[in-house]
Design a protein around this motif. Structure first.
Motif, PDB file in Angstrom:
ATOM      1  N   VAL A   1      -8.094  -0.672  -0.851  1.00  0.00           N
ATOM      2  CA  VAL A   1      -7.965   0.766  -0.586  1.00  0.00           C
ATOM      3  C   VAL A   1      -9.340   1.427  -0.568  1.00  0.00           C
ATOM      4  CG1 VAL A   1      -6.899   2.932  -1.301  1.00  0.00           C
ATOM      5  CG2 VAL A   1      -5.673   0.785  -1.628  1.00  0.00           C
TER       6      VAL A   1
ATOM      7  N   ALA B   1       7.630   7.184  -8.146  1.00  0.00           N
ATOM      8  CA  ALA B   1       7.121   6.557  -9.373  1.00  0.00           C
ATOM      9  C   ALA B   1       8.277   6.151 -10.281  1.00  0.00           C
ATOM     10  CB  ALA B   1       6.175   7.506 -10.103  1.00  0.00           C
TER      11      ALA B   1
ATOM     12  N   MET C   1       2.147   1.910  -3.453  1.00  0.00           N
ATOM     13  CA  MET C   1       1.133   2.479  -4.339  1.00  0.00           C
ATOM     14  C   MET C   1       0.886   3.951  -4.003  1.00  0.00           C
ATOM     15  SD  MET C   1      -1.638  -0.650  -4.769  1.00  0.00           S
ATOM     16  CE  MET C   1      -2.909   0.350  -5.542  1.00  0.00           C
ATOM     17  N   ARG C   2       0.770   4.251  -2.722  1.00  0.00           N
ATOM     18  CA  ARG C   2       0.567   5.643  -2.300  1.00  0.00           C
ATOM     19  C   ARG C   2       1.708   6.531  -2.768  1.00  0.00           C
ATOM     20  NH1 ARG C   2      -1.325   3.666   2.881  1.00  0.00           N
ATOM     21  NH2 ARG C   2      -3.585   3.968   2.830  1.00  0.00           N
TER      22      ARG C   2
ATOM     23  N   LEU D   1       9.924   3.044  -8.932  1.00  0.00           N
ATOM     24  CA  LEU D   1       9.031   1.910  -9.175  1.00  0.00           C
ATOM     25  C   LEU D   1       9.053   1.490 -10.645  1.00  0.00           C
ATOM     26  CD1 LEU D   1       6.998   0.166  -7.630  1.00  0.00           C
ATOM     27  CD2 LEU D   1       5.233   1.803  -8.244  1.00  0.00           C
ATOM     28  N   ARG D   2       9.038   2.510 -11.512  1.00  0.00           N
ATOM     29  CA  ARG D   2       9.075   2.258 -12.960  1.00  0.00           C
ATOM     30  C   ARG D   2      10.321   1.469 -13.330  1.00  0.00           C
ATOM     31  NH1 ARG D   2       7.677   7.326 -14.327  1.00  0.00           N
ATOM     32  NH2 ARG D   2       9.753   8.179 -14.438  1.00  0.00           N
TER      33      ARG D   2
ATOM     34  N   VAL E   1       0.381   6.781 -14.553  1.00  0.00           N
ATOM     35  CA  VAL E   1       1.019   7.234 -13.321  1.00  0.00           C
ATOM     36  C   VAL E   1       2.455   6.696 -13.231  1.00  0.00           C
ATOM     37  CG1 VAL E   1       0.897   7.321 -10.809  1.00  0.00           C
ATOM     38  CG2 VAL E   1      -1.199   7.364 -12.159  1.00  0.00           C
ATOM     39  N   VAL E   2       2.587   5.369 -13.173  1.00  0.00           N
ATOM     40  CA  VAL E   2       3.934   4.793 -13.092  1.00  0.00           C
ATOM     41  C   VAL E   2       4.637   4.892 -14.443  1.00  0.00           C
ATOM     42  CG1 VAL E   2       5.253   2.733 -12.498  1.00  0.00           C
ATOM     43  CG2 VAL E   2       3.181   3.253 -11.243  1.00  0.00           C
TER      44      VAL E   2
ATOM     45  N   SER F   1      -1.541  -5.101 -14.260  1.00  0.00           N
ATOM     46  CA  SER F   1      -2.476  -3.978 -14.110  1.00  0.00           C
ATOM     47  C   SER F   1      -3.800  -4.451 -13.505  1.00  0.00           C
ATOM     48  CB  SER F   1      -2.722  -3.295 -15.458  1.00  0.00           C
ATOM     49  OG  SER F   1      -3.581  -4.065 -16.278  1.00  0.00           O
TER      50      SER F   1
ATOM     51  N   MET G   1      -6.486  -2.066  -5.526  1.00  0.00           N
ATOM     52  CA  MET G   1      -6.934  -0.693  -5.267  1.00  0.00           C
ATOM     53  C   MET G   1      -8.412  -0.669  -4.861  1.00  0.00           C
ATOM     54  SD  MET G   1      -5.788   2.708  -6.688  1.00  0.00           S
ATOM     55  CE  MET G   1      -6.693   4.247  -6.477  1.00  0.00           C
TER      56      MET G   1
ATOM     57  N   SER H   1     -11.838  -2.561 -12.133  1.00  0.00           N
ATOM     58  CA  SER H   1     -10.516  -2.726 -11.528  1.00  0.00           C
ATOM     59  C   SER H   1      -9.436  -2.839 -12.605  1.00  0.00           C
ATOM     60  CB  SER H   1     -10.493  -3.958 -10.616  1.00  0.00           C
ATOM     61  OG  SER H   1     -10.441  -5.152 -11.370  1.00  0.00           O
TER      62      SER H   1
ATOM     63  N   GLY I   1      -6.363  -0.238 -13.003  1.00  0.00           N
ATOM     64  CA  GLY I   1      -4.978  -0.696 -12.933  1.00  0.00           C
ATOM     65  C   GLY I   1      -4.181  -0.311 -14.172  1.00  0.00           C
TER      66      GLY I   1
ATOM     67  N   ILE J   1      -3.278  -5.078  -9.771  1.00  0.00           N
ATOM     68  CA  ILE J   1      -3.097  -3.804  -9.065  1.00  0.00           C
ATOM     69  C   ILE J   1      -4.441  -3.086  -8.911  1.00  0.00           C
ATOM     70  CG2 ILE J   1      -2.157  -1.462  -9.370  1.00  0.00           C
ATOM     71  CD1 ILE J   1       0.377  -2.852 -10.542  1.00  0.00           C
ATOM     72  N   GLY J   2      -5.253  -3.118  -9.973  1.00  0.00           N
ATOM     73  CA  GLY J   2      -6.568  -2.474  -9.897  1.00  0.00           C
ATOM     74  C   GLY J   2      -7.486  -3.170  -8.894  1.00  0.00           C
TER      75      GLY J   2
ATOM     76  N   LEU K   1       0.827  -1.205   0.000  1.00  0.00           N
ATOM     77  CA  LEU K   1       0.000   0.000   0.000  1.00  0.00           C
ATOM     78  C   LEU K   1       0.862   1.256   0.000  1.00  0.00           C
ATOM     79  CD1 LEU K   1      -3.006  -0.524   2.429  1.00  0.00           C
ATOM     80  CD2 LEU K   1      -3.067   0.079   0.008  1.00  0.00           C
TER      81      LEU K   1
ATOM     82  N   LEU L   1      -0.714   1.964 -14.202  1.00  0.00           N
ATOM     83  CA  LEU L   1       0.583   1.593 -14.780  1.00  0.00           C
ATOM     84  C   LEU L   1       0.944   2.432 -16.008  1.00  0.00           C
ATOM     85  CD1 LEU L   1       1.059  -2.282 -14.594  1.00  0.00           C
ATOM     86  CD2 LEU L   1       2.010  -0.493 -13.164  1.00  0.00           C
TER      87      LEU L   1
ATOM     88  N   ALA M   1       3.920   6.047  -5.166  1.00  0.00           N
ATOM     89  CA  ALA M   1       4.020   6.181  -6.615  1.00  0.00           C
ATOM     90  C   ALA M   1       3.001   7.178  -7.149  1.00  0.00           C
ATOM     91  CB  ALA M   1       3.821   4.822  -7.287  1.00  0.00           C
ATOM     92  N   LEU M   2       1.823   7.252  -6.481  1.00  0.00           N
ATOM     93  CA  LEU M   2       0.787   8.171  -6.950  1.00  0.00           C
ATOM     94  C   LEU M   2       1.067   9.610  -6.549  1.00  0.00           C
ATOM     95  CD1 LEU M   2      -2.657   6.400  -6.518  1.00  0.00           C
ATOM     96  CD2 LEU M   2      -1.853   7.589  -8.536  1.00  0.00           C
ATOM     97  N   THR M   3       1.862   9.805  -5.511  1.00  0.00           N
ATOM     98  CA  THR M   3       1.994  11.156  -4.987  1.00  0.00           C
ATOM     99  C   THR M   3       3.395  11.744  -5.168  1.00  0.00           C
ATOM    100  OG1 THR M   3       2.271  10.109  -2.827  1.00  0.00           O
ATOM    101  CG2 THR M   3       0.127  11.037  -3.303  1.00  0.00           C
TER     102      THR M   3
END
Lengths: 208, 208
Positions: free
Chosen positions: A179, A135, A125-126, A138-139, B179-180, A168, A175, B168, B172, A171-172, A122, B176, A128-130
């Motif tokens: 989340v 990111a 993910m948080r 992670l990439r 964002v990533v 993907s 989420m 989802s 996702g 991951i979705g 988590l 990917l 990478a988004l912010t």
């Protein structure tokens, strides 16, 4: 890679260990890695510091810099520690293409169902988004270390692209289920999710 | 729902409009909604304030409170404004089950390919991951307004669960790809993604 306990050696006295004690070697490196994962999971990318990780690992900040160089490299190490068991167990990829979708879906959900591994995932993910820096780490890590190694075992056109589509979806699901916690997905039996998702992953990873 | 321009009426003079001008009515309400979407997209959930939205909409903060009550209701309105065109176009759901997976995948990617709609959707994802209040709003809104309306048109067992699995996957992919930004997914032709993902959505939304 196994996870050592945070403080492997008994100390001579109470309180923080001093920087001039014998702290070097692979034991300290592993301790720093585990501490980094815990700190990023608890505080997020922004509020985690090299100093805080050093303190949690019981080592001098200079030793953290020596082994890992920068906060971003610590973040990469923390991600790797969280993701490697999830994706490289031989039971998933080594057993051949039959049933690979089902094995992957079940293992991925298992990692997220376990609160110990869920927290760092988590946090990743948080972050990478912010944070673009997170990111970027992670990439690089996802691409070079995870997806290309998965793709190397696949017998489909554009295997990395296929592995990314499978990733993907998982991951979705993480989420929405863990989340946002939207129902009925959040309370569904993991096996019900596996039953529906496995054919999708199987198609991406094995069909031309 | 159509999107009105941010400032529908020419003002008599320069500077901010005064609170005692004629600002009420559906025009002002729409202006507040559009301003809320822009503010949440630019600043995120945490740094967006009712006062800032009022200023951007050119109305008194009391009028924002009158129409929307709280920051969370403004967030819900901003999400709805961003998501409704993506999911309720009759062309996707109204044309029947044949090809629904392909239409949904293409439309969803189109929304994300457009920077104007991508920014607020990214802000929603960021906020949901970092603020429980935002996640709660999204949970209520996704469940009640979006997924149940999609599910009402489906002829499968557990339609809401199926709609969530489809959602989802698209969420996702957005994570990917946008964002990533992991390659090759980030640079892939949208039609290549549609071709592989459409059968997955089609199966979730139409097959028993």
């Amino acid at each position: 890679m196994t996870t050592p306990p945070p403080s492997p050696k008994p100390r001579r006295g109470p309180g923080r260990p001093r920087a001039d004690e014998a702290e070097q070697g692979p034991g300290a490196q592993e301790r720093i890695r585990v501490a980094a994962r815990a700190e990023f999971a608890a505080r997020g990318y922004d509020k985690t510091s090299v100093r805080g990780i050093a303190k949690a690992a019981g080592v001098d900040p200079a030793l953290v810099h020596h082994y890992f160089g920068s906060k971003d490299e610590l973040f990469a190490a923390a991600i790797e520690l969280s993701m490697e068991p999830a994706l490289f167990v031989p039971a998933i990829l080594g057993a051949g293409p039959d049933g690979i979708g089902e094995r992957l879906a079940r293992y991925f959900l298992g990692i997220w169902e376990n609160p110990v591994s869920r927290a760092p995932l988590l946090a990743v993910m948080r972050s990478a988004l912010t944070h673009e820096a997170a990111a970027k780490v992670l990439r690089g890590l996802i691409l070079r270390r995870v997806l290309e190694r998965v793709a190397a075992d696949l017998n489909v056109p554009e295997p990395t692209f296929r592995a990314e589509l499978a990733a993907s979806h998982m991951i979705g699901i993480a989420m929405l289920r863990y989340v946002v916690q939207v129902e009925p997905l959040a309370s569904a039996d993991p096996e019900e999710i596996v039953a529906l998702v496995a054919p999708t992953l199987q198609r991406y990873l094995t069909e031309e």
